[in-house]
Motif scaffolding. Sequence first.
Motif, PDB file in Angstrom:
ATOM      1  N   GLN A   1       0.845  -1.189   0.000  1.00 40.79           N
ATOM      2  CA  GLN A   1       0.000   0.000   0.000  1.00 40.79           C
ATOM      3  C   GLN A   1       0.882   1.242   0.000  1.00 40.79           C
ATOM      4  OE1 GLN A   1      -3.204  -0.493  -0.170  1.00 40.79           O
ATOM      5  NE2 GLN A   1      -4.046   1.575   0.042  1.00 40.79           N
ATOM      6  N   GLN A   3       0.693   5.510   0.349  1.00 41.80           N
ATOM      7  CA  GLN A   3      -0.077   6.715   0.643  1.00 41.80           C
ATOM      8  C   GLN A   3       0.666   7.906   0.049  1.00 41.80           C
ATOM      9  OE1 GLN A   3       0.770   4.620   3.560  1.00 41.80           O
ATOM     10  NE2 GLN A   3      -1.002   3.457   2.845  1.00 41.80           N
ATOM     11  N   GLY A  26       4.535   4.301   3.224  1.00 42.04           N
ATOM     12  CA  GLY A  26       4.060   2.931   3.113  1.00 42.04           C
ATOM     13  C   GLY A  26       5.103   2.024   2.494  1.00 42.04           C
ATOM     14  N   ARG A  27       5.743   2.501   1.467  1.00 37.40           N
ATOM     15  CA  ARG A  27       6.854   1.779   0.867  1.00 37.40           C
ATOM     16  C   ARG A  27       7.610   2.750  -0.017  1.00 37.40           C
ATOM     17  NH1 ARG A  27       4.737  -3.114  -2.406  1.00 37.40           N
ATOM     18  NH2 ARG A  27       3.560  -3.427  -0.509  1.00 37.40           N
ATOM     19  N   ARG A 100       2.190   0.679 -10.159  1.00 36.53           N
ATOM     20  CA  ARG A 100       3.178  -0.393 -10.141  1.00 36.53           C
ATOM     21  C   ARG A 100       3.690  -0.593 -11.564  1.00 36.53           C
ATOM     22  NH1 ARG A 100      -0.739  -2.188  -6.337  1.00 36.53           N
ATOM     23  NH2 ARG A 100      -2.024  -2.979  -8.029  1.00 36.53           N
ATOM     24  N   ASP A 112      -2.576   3.154  -9.636  1.00 35.97           N
ATOM     25  CA  ASP A 112      -3.090   2.362  -8.520  1.00 35.97           C
ATOM     26  C   ASP A 112      -3.353   3.189  -7.267  1.00 35.97           C
ATOM     27  OD1 ASP A 112      -0.597   0.396  -9.837  1.00 35.97           O
ATOM     28  OD2 ASP A 112      -2.689  -0.286  -9.869  1.00 35.97           O
ATOM     29  N   TYR A 113      -2.620   4.267  -7.104  1.00 31.54           N
ATOM     30  CA  TYR A 113      -2.739   5.068  -5.884  1.00 31.54           C
ATOM     31  C   TYR A 113      -2.815   6.541  -6.243  1.00 31.54           C
ATOM     32  CZ  TYR A 113      -1.014   0.707  -3.921  1.00 31.54           C
ATOM     33  OH  TYR A 113      -0.864  -0.615  -3.596  1.00 31.54           O
TER      34      TYR A 113
END
Length: 124
Positions: A1, A3, A26-27, A100, A112-113
Amino acid sequence: QVQLVESGGGLVQAGGSLRLSCAASGRSFSYYALAWFRQAPGKEREFVAGISWSGGSTHSADSVKGRFTISMDKAKNTVYLQMNSLKPEDTAVYYCAARRGGYYQLQPHEYDYWGQGTRVTVSS
């Protein structure tokens, strides 16, 4: 995930500059392409600029080419949009997006985000 949180929007006169920031949590940005989109009232969301996961490839929409620059600081997990020579038609809510895979795409559904957006208003 992932943010995404945008900042840096505001009110500026035509010809002025702003720098938008998008901080990811988040990553890390590894293997995520990033992009900026914008949406003006009554209009569809449109691609502004994108950058590949490595930072080695960028692309800007014709409407902002030569005025806007996208960049990335991987150490800070932050992507920037430097906006110069702003015009009233640049007025919109600006969104940061991540997908991604290695490379940016031009269509919003490829991402995706999304961040919550930051408003930019350019007065004439």
